[in-house]
Design a protein around this motif. Structure first.
Motif, PDB file in Angstrom:
ATOM      1  N   ASP A  82       0.811  -1.207   0.000  1.00 53.63           N
ATOM      2  CA  ASP A  82       0.000   0.000   0.000  1.00 53.63           C
ATOM      3  C   ASP A  82       0.851   1.266   0.000  1.00 53.63           C
ATOM      4  O   ASP A  82       2.009   1.263   0.433  1.00 53.63           O
ATOM      5  N   ILE A  83       0.233   2.343  -0.444  1.00 48.02           N
ATOM      6  CA  ILE A  83       0.729   3.692  -0.193  1.00 48.02           C
ATOM      7  C   ILE A  83      -0.026   4.229   1.014  1.00 48.02           C
ATOM      8  O   ILE A  83      -1.264   4.191   1.045  1.00 48.02           O
ATOM      9  N   VAL A 120      -8.752   2.194   2.518  1.00 50.66           N
ATOM     10  CA  VAL A 120      -9.431   2.542   3.765  1.00 50.66           C
ATOM     11  C   VAL A 120      -8.927   3.890   4.266  1.00 50.66           C
ATOM     12  O   VAL A 120      -7.800   4.308   3.968  1.00 50.66           O
ATOM     13  N   THR A 121      -9.761   4.572   5.041  1.00 51.18           N
ATOM     14  CA  THR A 121      -9.395   5.864   5.617  1.00 51.18           C
ATOM     15  C   THR A 121      -9.884   5.951   7.055  1.00 51.18           C
ATOM     16  O   THR A 121     -10.827   5.267   7.461  1.00 51.18           O
ATOM     17  N   SER A 167      -6.544  13.094   8.185  1.00 55.47           N
ATOM     18  CA  SER A 167      -7.078  11.890   7.549  1.00 55.47           C
ATOM     19  C   SER A 167      -5.930  10.976   7.159  1.00 55.47           C
ATOM     20  O   SER A 167      -4.960  11.412   6.536  1.00 55.47           O
ATOM     21  N   ASN A 168      -6.037   9.711   7.548  1.00 55.67           N
ATOM     22  CA  ASN A 168      -5.078   8.683   7.168  1.00 55.67           C
ATOM     23  C   ASN A 168      -5.706   7.810   6.093  1.00 55.67           C
ATOM     24  O   ASN A 168      -6.826   7.325   6.259  1.00 55.67           O
ATOM     25  N   ALA A 169      -4.981   7.609   5.009  1.00 57.87           N
ATOM     26  CA  ALA A 169      -5.492   6.807   3.897  1.00 57.87           C
ATOM     27  C   ALA A 169      -4.507   5.715   3.533  1.00 57.87           C
ATOM     28  O   ALA A 169      -3.286   5.902   3.596  1.00 57.87           O
ATOM     29  N   SER A 170      -5.044   4.580   3.152  1.00 55.46           N
ATOM     30  CA  SER A 170      -4.255   3.462   2.654  1.00 55.46           C
ATOM     31  C   SER A 170      -4.753   3.133   1.255  1.00 55.46           C
ATOM     32  O   SER A 170      -5.933   2.821   1.069  1.00 55.46           O
ATOM     33  N   ILE A 171      -3.867   3.236   0.266  1.00 55.44           N
ATOM     34  CA  ILE A 171      -4.242   3.059  -1.130  1.00 55.44           C
ATOM     35  C   ILE A 171      -3.457   1.889  -1.713  1.00 55.44           C
ATOM     36  O   ILE A 171      -2.219   1.916  -1.730  1.00 55.44           O
ATOM     37  N   PRO A 172      -4.126   0.839  -2.162  1.00 51.57           N
ATOM     38  CA  PRO A 172      -3.420  -0.357  -2.634  1.00 51.57           C
ATOM     39  C   PRO A 172      -2.516  -0.085  -3.834  1.00 51.57           C
ATOM     40  O   PRO A 172      -2.907   0.583  -4.798  1.00 51.57           O
TER      41      PRO A 172
END
Length: 231
Positions: free
Chosen positions: A66-67, A154-155, A168-173
């Protein structure tokens, strides 16, 4: 100033291309999350960075899959969002923080646009922008992604209204960009980061800010995307 999803830039493609042939492009090194984060801060408005904008921070790192992005909005006054909106509604009419992301080194004609609002609702789509500047009359479209379908996107969002901050924390595949698990190190990217501020008293007029400000009130100008290296 107002930025809509269906904004029509009323300048011809050739004129736009001439305006952004050689914009300044910043760079950022991004480490593995086990080693820290890469950070950008910006306080300049769109267009041209001529006006002061509320301080905004973006921290990035990568894992095997993820990023990871942490958006921090400082100097927040309104925390303004539409509570009736859900995934892929027009969040951009209100207050959002955004990342435009492309895997590669060119000025892209297709890229991910990701947005998150103060109430942790997201908007995400792969943008098709072959003019690279959203020129009038040129094709422009988005393929929206639904978060229940995108496994791993997900955030989480935290508001501190007393301090005037939202995070805001985001996880981007990585798989969205055809990067296999464990293969992120050494990859090169183009990205830009944006924030929209809106007051309930002046809605729908907006204030726009960016890591690398474009020279028009138009975020979709890929020659302005910064260079990002996963080290």
């Amino acid at each position: 100033m107002k930025r809509w999803a269906n904004l029509i830039v009323l300048i011809g493609a050739s004129a736009l291309s001439a305006q952004c042939t050689t914009p300044h492009v910043p760079s950022l090194d991004v480490p593995s999350c086990t080693k820290g984060t890469g950070r950008v801060q910006y306080d300049k408005s769109v267009p041209n960075g001529e006006s002061k904008f509320p301080l905004t921070q973006v921290d990035l790192c990568y894992t095997s899959s993820d990023i990871k992005i942490t958006f921090t909005a400082f100097e927040e006054v309104n925390f303004f969002y539409n509570a009736s909106q859900t995934t892929n509604d027009p969040l951009y009419e209100y207050e959002v923080m955004e990342a435009f992301i492309y895997h590669g080194t060119s000025d892209p004609s297709s890229y991910l646009e990701f947005e998150v609002s103060p109430n942790n609702v997201t908007w995400q789509a792969f943008i098709y922008n072959p003019s690279k500047v959203r020129a009038a009359g040129a094709p422009f479209d988005n393929g929206q992604l639904s978060t229940p379908i995108v496994d791993g996107l997900v955030t989480s969002t935290m508001l501190d209204k007393t301090a005037g901050i939202w995070i805001s924390n985001a996880s981007i595949p990585l798989g969205l960009f055809n990067v296999d698990n464990g293969a992120a190190k050494g990859t090169k990217w183009r990205m830009n980061f944006f924030r929209t501020i809106v007051s309930p008293d002046t809605f729908p007029d907006q204030g726009l800010g960016a890591w690398n400000p474009t020279n028009m009130s138009n975020f979709h100008m890929t020659p302005f995307f910064g260079n990002v290296f996963f080290v």
